[in-house]
Scaffold this motif. Structure first.
Motif, PDB file in Angstrom:
ATOM      1  N   THR A   4       0.761  -0.922   0.361  1.00 32.01           N
ATOM      2  CA  THR A   4      -0.022   0.003  -0.014  1.00 32.01           C
ATOM      3  C   THR A   4       0.585   1.499  -0.398  1.00 32.01           C
ATOM      4  OG1 THR A   4      -1.882  -1.333   1.356  1.00 32.01           O
ATOM      5  CG2 THR A   4      -2.028   1.617   1.037  1.00 32.01           C
ATOM      6  N   ASN A   8       0.843   4.365  -2.575  1.00 33.09           N
ATOM      7  CA  ASN A   8       0.577   5.713  -1.612  1.00 33.09           C
ATOM      8  C   ASN A   8       1.958   6.735  -3.086  1.00 33.09           C
ATOM      9  OD1 ASN A   8      -1.880   5.378  -0.983  1.00 33.09           O
ATOM     10  ND2 ASN A   8      -1.029   5.046   0.799  1.00 33.09           N
ATOM     11  N   GLN A  11       1.734   7.189  -6.100  1.00 32.48           N
ATOM     12  CA  GLN A  11       0.120   8.144  -6.860  1.00 32.48           C
ATOM     13  C   GLN A  11       0.538   9.309  -6.643  1.00 32.48           C
ATOM     14  OE1 GLN A  11      -2.632   6.796  -4.073  1.00 32.48           O
ATOM     15  NE2 GLN A  11      -3.665   5.938  -6.044  1.00 32.48           N
ATOM     16  N   ALA A  12       1.770   9.521  -5.655  1.00 37.30           N
ATOM     17  CA  ALA A  12       2.300  11.040  -5.131  1.00 37.30           C
ATOM     18  C   ALA A  12       3.645  11.638  -6.715  1.00 37.30           C
ATOM     19  CB  ALA A  12       2.762  10.885  -3.735  1.00 37.30           C
ATOM     20  N   THR A  17      -2.424  14.863  -6.428  1.00 37.88           N
ATOM     21  CA  THR A  17      -3.916  14.966  -5.957  1.00 37.88           C
ATOM     22  C   THR A  17      -3.690  14.187  -4.575  1.00 37.88           C
ATOM     23  OG1 THR A  17      -4.495  14.992  -8.009  1.00 37.88           O
ATOM     24  CG2 THR A  17      -6.223  13.855  -6.561  1.00 37.88           C
ATOM     25  N   TYR A  18      -2.981  13.762  -4.057  1.00 39.36           N
ATOM     26  CA  TYR A  18      -2.347  11.885  -3.938  1.00 39.36           C
ATOM     27  C   TYR A  18      -2.489  12.568  -2.544  1.00 39.36           C
ATOM     28  CZ  TYR A  18      -2.085   8.415   0.248  1.00 39.36           C
ATOM     29  OH  TYR A  18      -1.967   7.951   1.111  1.00 39.36           O
ATOM     30  N   GLN A  21      -4.295  15.220  -1.179  1.00 40.88           N
ATOM     31  CA  GLN A  21      -6.285  15.011  -0.039  1.00 40.88           C
ATOM     32  C   GLN A  21      -5.903  14.650   1.257  1.00 40.88           C
ATOM     33  OE1 GLN A  21      -7.560  12.095  -2.924  1.00 40.88           O
ATOM     34  NE2 GLN A  21      -8.526  13.497  -4.268  1.00 40.88           N
ATOM     35  N   LEU A  22      -4.610  14.161   1.599  1.00 37.20           N
ATOM     36  CA  LEU A  22      -4.320  13.556   2.106  1.00 37.20           C
ATOM     37  C   LEU A  22      -3.695  15.048   4.168  1.00 37.20           C
ATOM     38  CD1 LEU A  22      -2.323  11.319   3.735  1.00 37.20           C
ATOM     39  CD2 LEU A  22      -0.704  12.220   3.115  1.00 37.20           C
ATOM     40  N   ASN A  24      -4.550  18.556   3.956  1.00 36.88           N
ATOM     41  CA  ASN A  24      -5.870  18.936   3.261  1.00 36.88           C
ATOM     42  C   ASN A  24      -6.447  20.081   3.523  1.00 36.88           C
ATOM     43  OD1 ASN A  24      -7.302  17.834   5.945  1.00 36.88           O
ATOM     44  ND2 ASN A  24      -8.146  16.301   5.555  1.00 36.88           N
ATOM     45  N   ARG A  95      -8.268  11.397   3.746  1.00 38.43           N
ATOM     46  CA  ARG A  95      -7.452  10.136   3.432  1.00 38.43           C
ATOM     47  C   ARG A  95      -6.491  10.244   4.712  1.00 38.43           C
ATOM     48  NH1 ARG A  95      -5.842   8.548  -2.852  1.00 38.43           N
ATOM     49  NH2 ARG A  95      -7.295   8.456  -3.318  1.00 38.43           N
TER      50      ARG A  95
END
Length: 119
Positions: A4, A8, A11-12, A17-18, A21-22, A24, A95
């Motif tokens: 996981t 992540n 994604q970063a 975006t990730y 959202q973390l 926030n 998130r």
């Protein structure tokens, strides 16, 4: 958790975006406090944690590997708590809740079960 964390990380690297959202909370002018550099830095930190945790999973009875994994969760917990309570860049919603919950429960588990794994 290692898989996981690695996902992540990618994604970063791919998008802000990730991370946005973390972390926030927005700046005064309504923009995300996350930029491309901070997202990639977060991705690198997360990938390093994933590697440490993967090594610990396969070498769970080795004290150094176990302790490094515990430290990685402890550092993550301090980081996320500081971003929420000290720096104000995150709120306990969305998130952000997942990593905070994982870091806190895992560090408690690892500290209370250390002797069982290393006996």
């Amino acid at each position: 958790m290692s898989a996981t964390s690695a996902a992540n990380s990618f994604q970063a690297y791919r998008s802000e975006t990730y991370a946005s959202q973390l972390y926030n909370v927005q700046t005064a002018d309504g923009r995300s406090a996350v930029n491309a550099l901070s997202a990639r830095t977060f991705g690198t930190w997360t990938l390093l944690s994933a590697v440490i945790r993967m090594y610990a999973a396969y070498n769970i009875s080795t004290p150094i590997a176990y302790d490094l994994a515990a430290w990685s969760f402890g550092i993550a917990l301090v980081h996320f708590m500081a971003e929420w309570l000290v720096f104000g860049t995150a709120q306990p919603r969305g998130r952000f809740v997942g990593p905070l919950a994982v870091a806190s429960t895992t560090i408690v588990w690892m500290l209370t079960q250390r002797d069982a794994y290393l006996a």
